[in-house]
Scaffold this motif. Structure first.
Motif, mmCIF file in Angstrom:
data_model
loop_
_atom_site.group_PDB
_atom_site.id
_atom_site.type_symbol
_atom_site.label_atom_id
_atom_site.label_comp_id
_atom_site.label_asym_id
_atom_site.label_seq_id
_atom_site.Cartn_x
_atom_site.Cartn_y
_atom_site.Cartn_z
ATOM 1 N N ARG A 60 76.246 -64.060 15.931
ATOM 2 C CA ARG A 60 77.193 -63.817 14.669
ATOM 3 C C ARG A 60 77.590 -62.404 14.393
ATOM 4 N NH1 ARG A 60 74.424 -68.029 12.666
ATOM 5 N NH2 ARG A 60 73.227 -66.458 11.238
ATOM 6 N N LEU A 61 76.585 -61.478 14.731
ATOM 7 C CA LEU A 61 76.721 -59.933 14.515
ATOM 8 C C LEU A 61 77.733 -59.261 15.393
ATOM 9 C CD1 LEU A 61 75.464 -57.610 12.603
ATOM 10 C CD2 LEU A 61 73.942 -57.371 14.665
ATOM 11 N N GLN A 62 77.637 -59.879 16.694
ATOM 12 C CA GLN A 62 78.428 -59.311 17.634
ATOM 13 C C GLN A 62 79.932 -60.428 17.697
ATOM 14 O OE1 GLN A 62 74.980 -58.193 20.806
ATOM 15 N NE2 GLN A 62 76.681 -58.992 21.602
ATOM 16 N N GLU A 63 80.013 -61.028 16.726
ATOM 17 C CA GLU A 63 81.149 -61.767 16.783
ATOM 18 C C GLU A 63 81.508 -62.740 18.263
ATOM 19 O OE1 GLU A 63 84.552 -59.361 15.561
ATOM 20 O OE2 GLU A 63 83.550 -59.078 13.438
ATOM 21 N N TYR A 64 80.308 -63.009 18.671
ATOM 22 C CA TYR A 64 80.393 -64.050 19.716
ATOM 23 C C TYR A 64 81.162 -63.383 20.911
ATOM 24 C CZ TYR A 64 78.772 -67.184 16.499
ATOM 25 O OH TYR A 64 78.054 -67.812 15.538
ATOM 26 N N LYS A 65 81.103 -61.908 21.262
ATOM 27 C CA LYS A 65 81.388 -61.228 22.014
ATOM 28 C C LYS A 65 80.414 -60.650 22.868
ATOM 29 C CE LYS A 65 86.024 -61.675 21.108
ATOM 30 N NZ LYS A 65 86.776 -62.824 21.382
ATOM 31 N N VAL A 69 81.589 -52.341 24.445
ATOM 32 C CA VAL A 69 82.596 -51.771 23.454
ATOM 33 C C VAL A 69 83.842 -52.343 23.781
ATOM 34 C CG1 VAL A 69 84.002 -49.986 22.517
ATOM 35 C CG2 VAL A 69 81.263 -49.737 22.884
ATOM 36 N N ASN A 70 84.373 -52.447 24.982
ATOM 37 C CA ASN A 70 85.830 -52.963 25.282
ATOM 38 C C ASN A 70 85.980 -54.194 25.944
ATOM 39 O OD1 ASN A 70 87.316 -50.883 23.911
ATOM 40 N ND2 ASN A 70 86.746 -49.366 25.689
ATOM 41 N N CYS A 71 84.712 -54.815 25.908
ATOM 42 C CA CYS A 71 84.699 -56.206 26.599
ATOM 43 C C CYS A 71 84.830 -57.129 25.576
ATOM 44 C CB CYS A 71 83.167 -56.369 27.064
ATOM 45 S SG CYS A 71 83.064 -58.153 28.156
ATOM 46 N N ASN A 72 85.937 -58.062 26.005
ATOM 47 C CA ASN A 72 86.353 -59.275 25.062
ATOM 48 C C ASN A 72 85.870 -60.577 25.536
ATOM 49 O OD1 ASN A 72 87.864 -57.758 23.093
ATOM 50 N ND2 ASN A 72 89.560 -57.522 24.470
ATOM 51 N N LEU A 73 85.018 -60.492 26.558
ATOM 52 C CA LEU A 73 84.555 -61.677 27.001
ATOM 53 C C LEU A 73 83.667 -62.463 25.891
ATOM 54 C CD1 LEU A 73 83.396 -60.894 30.707
ATOM 55 C CD2 LEU A 73 85.449 -62.429 29.871
ATOM 56 N N GLU A 74 83.732 -63.911 25.695
ATOM 57 C CA GLU A 74 83.139 -64.455 24.955
ATOM 58 C C GLU A 74 81.866 -64.802 25.327
ATOM 59 O OE1 GLU A 74 85.116 -67.645 22.757
ATOM 60 O OE2 GLU A 74 86.983 -66.281 22.242
ATOM 61 N N VAL A 75 80.929 -64.732 24.312
ATOM 62 C CA VAL A 75 79.479 -65.472 24.538
ATOM 63 C C VAL A 75 79.311 -66.588 23.894
ATOM 64 C CG1 VAL A 75 78.553 -63.171 25.559
ATOM 65 C CG2 VAL A 75 78.382 -63.808 23.092
ATOM 66 N N VAL A 97 73.555 -58.958 23.063
ATOM 67 C CA VAL A 97 74.164 -59.957 24.017
ATOM 68 C C VAL A 97 75.173 -59.553 24.834
ATOM 69 C CG1 VAL A 97 74.726 -62.428 23.963
ATOM 70 C CG2 VAL A 97 73.375 -61.802 22.108
ATOM 71 N N LEU A 98 74.796 -59.712 26.111
ATOM 72 C CA LEU A 98 75.753 -59.159 26.950
ATOM 73 C C LEU A 98 76.333 -60.276 28.029
ATOM 74 C CD1 LEU A 98 73.883 -56.378 28.550
ATOM 75 C CD2 LEU A 98 75.560 -56.533 26.705
ATOM 76 N N CYS A 99 77.552 -60.289 28.418
ATOM 77 C CA CYS A 99 78.184 -60.899 29.718
ATOM 78 C C CYS A 99 77.607 -60.838 30.697
ATOM 79 C CB CYS A 99 80.017 -60.712 29.553
ATOM 80 S SG CYS A 99 80.241 -59.216 30.317
ATOM 81 N N PRO A 100 77.505 -61.880 31.603
ATOM 82 C CA PRO A 100 77.001 -61.758 32.703
ATOM 83 C C PRO A 100 77.338 -60.423 33.587
ATOM 84 C CG PRO A 100 77.627 -63.766 32.463
ATOM 85 C CD PRO A 100 78.211 -63.242 31.625
ATOM 86 N N ILE A 101 78.576 -59.988 33.512
ATOM 87 C CA ILE A 101 78.874 -58.946 34.440
ATOM 88 C C ILE A 101 78.382 -57.635 33.886
ATOM 89 C CG2 ILE A 101 80.921 -57.439 34.827
ATOM 90 C CD1 ILE A 101 82.714 -59.793 34.708
#
Length: 131
Positions: A60-65, A69-75, A97-101
Protein backbone atom coordinates in the motif's frame (compact mmCIF):
# COMPACT_ATOMS: atom_id res chain seq x y z
CA UNK A 1 -1.80 -13.49 13.87
CA UNK A 2 -0.29 -16.77 12.72
CA UNK A 3 -2.81 -19.02 11.05
CA UNK A 4 -3.58 -22.58 12.08
CA UNK A 5 -2.57 -23.72 8.62
CA UNK A 6 0.81 -22.05 9.03
CA UNK A 7 1.71 -24.14 12.04
CA UNK A 8 0.31 -27.33 10.49
CA UNK A 9 -2.49 -28.09 12.92
CA UNK A 10 -4.40 -31.38 12.76
CA UNK A 11 -7.40 -29.50 11.42
CA UNK A 12 -5.39 -28.40 8.36
CA UNK A 13 -3.97 -31.83 7.74
CA UNK A 14 -7.44 -33.35 7.96
CA UNK A 15 -9.28 -30.79 5.82
CA UNK A 16 -8.77 -30.22 2.12
CA UNK A 17 -9.22 -26.45 2.48
CA UNK A 18 -7.38 -23.95 4.64
CA UNK A 19 -9.61 -22.82 7.52
CA UNK A 20 -7.98 -19.37 7.45
CA UNK A 21 -7.78 -18.51 3.74
CA UNK A 22 -10.34 -20.97 2.33
CA UNK A 23 -7.85 -22.07 -0.32
CA UNK A 24 -7.15 -25.62 -1.43
CA UNK A 25 -4.27 -27.31 0.33
CA UNK A 26 -1.31 -28.61 -1.59
CA UNK A 27 1.48 -30.84 -0.41
CA UNK A 28 4.75 -29.00 0.10
CA UNK A 29 8.21 -30.38 -0.64
CA UNK A 30 8.49 -31.31 3.04
CA UNK A 31 5.19 -33.21 2.93
CA UNK A 32 3.05 -30.63 4.77
CA UNK A 33 -0.47 -29.78 3.69
CA UNK A 34 -0.71 -26.01 3.34
CA UNK A 35 -2.42 -23.46 1.20
CA UNK A 36 -0.25 -21.12 -0.85
CA UNK A 37 -1.07 -18.10 1.36
CA UNK A 38 0.06 -19.95 4.47
CA UNK A 39 3.29 -20.95 2.75
CA UNK A 40 3.89 -17.28 1.90
CA UNK A 41 3.03 -16.18 5.44
CA UNK A 42 5.52 -18.69 6.81
CA UNK A 43 8.27 -17.57 4.43
CA UNK A 44 7.75 -13.86 5.15
CA UNK A 45 7.84 -14.50 8.88
CA UNK A 46 10.90 -16.75 8.67
CA UNK A 47 12.94 -14.69 6.20
CA UNK A 48 11.93 -11.11 6.97
CA UNK A 49 10.18 -11.21 10.36
CA UNK A 50 7.07 -9.80 8.68
CA UNK A 51 3.44 -10.79 9.00
CA UNK A 52 1.00 -10.60 6.08
CA UNK A 53 -0.32 -7.27 7.39
CA UNK A 54 3.23 -5.84 7.29
CA UNK A 55 3.72 -6.97 3.69
CA UNK A 56 0.31 -5.64 2.67
CA UNK A 57 1.22 -2.31 4.30
CA UNK A 58 4.44 -2.16 2.30
CA UNK A 59 2.49 -2.75 -0.92
CA UNK A 60 0.00 0.00 0.00
CA UNK A 61 2.81 2.41 0.94
CA UNK A 62 4.33 1.92 -2.53
CA UNK A 63 0.89 2.18 -4.16
CA UNK A 64 1.33 -1.35 -5.59
CA UNK A 65 4.26 -0.22 -7.78
CA UNK A 66 7.92 -1.20 -7.91
CA UNK A 67 9.98 0.96 -5.51
CA UNK A 68 12.31 2.14 -8.31
CA UNK A 69 11.55 5.82 -8.91
CA UNK A 70 10.48 5.77 -12.55
CA UNK A 71 9.18 2.21 -12.71
CA UNK A 72 5.45 1.94 -13.25
CA UNK A 73 5.30 -1.85 -13.18
CA UNK A 74 2.60 -3.00 -10.82
CA UNK A 75 3.31 -5.46 -8.06
CA UNK A 76 0.48 -7.75 -7.04
CA UNK A 77 0.48 -9.54 -3.70
CA UNK A 78 -1.56 -12.38 -5.24
CA UNK A 79 0.95 -12.88 -8.08
CA UNK A 80 4.31 -13.96 -6.60
CA UNK A 81 5.97 -13.67 -10.01
CA UNK A 82 5.22 -9.93 -10.11
CA UNK A 83 7.34 -8.89 -7.13
CA UNK A 84 10.29 -9.54 -4.84
CA UNK A 85 10.72 -8.30 -1.31
CA UNK A 86 14.05 -6.47 -1.49
CA UNK A 87 16.27 -6.66 1.55
CA UNK A 88 19.84 -6.04 2.60
CA UNK A 89 21.64 -9.38 2.59
CA UNK A 90 24.01 -8.21 5.35
CA UNK A 91 21.44 -6.89 7.84
CA UNK A 92 18.24 -8.59 6.64
CA UNK A 93 16.45 -5.20 6.71
CA UNK A 94 13.60 -4.97 4.20
CA UNK A 95 14.04 -2.04 1.80
CA UNK A 96 10.90 -2.33 -0.33
CA UNK A 97 9.05 -4.29 -2.98
CA UNK A 98 10.61 -4.51 -6.45
CA UNK A 99 9.54 -5.79 -9.82
CA UNK A 100 11.54 -8.82 -11.02
CA UNK A 101 13.66 -6.73 -13.43
CA UNK A 102 14.92 -4.31 -10.81
CA UNK A 103 15.40 -7.05 -8.25
CA UNK A 104 17.62 -8.87 -10.75
CA UNK A 105 19.49 -5.66 -11.54
CA UNK A 106 20.42 -5.17 -7.88
CA UNK A 107 21.20 -8.85 -7.47
CA UNK A 108 23.54 -8.96 -10.47
CA UNK A 109 25.29 -5.84 -9.14
CA UNK A 110 25.43 -7.47 -5.70
CA UNK A 111 23.83 -4.33 -4.26
CA UNK A 112 27.07 -2.47 -5.04
CA UNK A 113 26.60 1.26 -5.55
CA UNK A 114 30.07 1.37 -7.14
CA UNK A 115 29.11 -1.29 -9.70
CA UNK A 116 25.88 0.54 -10.53
CA UNK A 117 27.73 3.87 -10.90
CA UNK A 118 30.29 2.14 -13.14
CA UNK A 119 27.43 0.81 -15.28
CA UNK A 120 25.96 4.32 -15.59
CA UNK A 121 29.37 5.74 -16.51
CA UNK A 122 29.81 3.03 -19.14
CA UNK A 123 26.39 3.73 -20.67
CA UNK A 124 27.03 7.47 -20.71
CA UNK A 125 30.51 6.99 -22.26
CA UNK A 126 29.12 4.74 -24.99
CA UNK A 127 26.01 6.84 -25.52
CA UNK A 128 23.97 4.06 -23.97
CA UNK A 129 24.39 2.02 -27.11
CA UNK A 130 22.09 4.42 -28.98
CA UNK A 131 24.57 5.96 -31.34
Amino acid sequence: EISACLVGSEMCIRDSRCPVHGAEHRRTAKGHNRCYNCEQDNRWLREYGMLRADVEGLFRLQEYKCAFVNCNLEVNLDDPLSYHIDHCHDTGKVRGVLCPIHNQLLGMARDSITTLKDAIEYLERTDGGKG
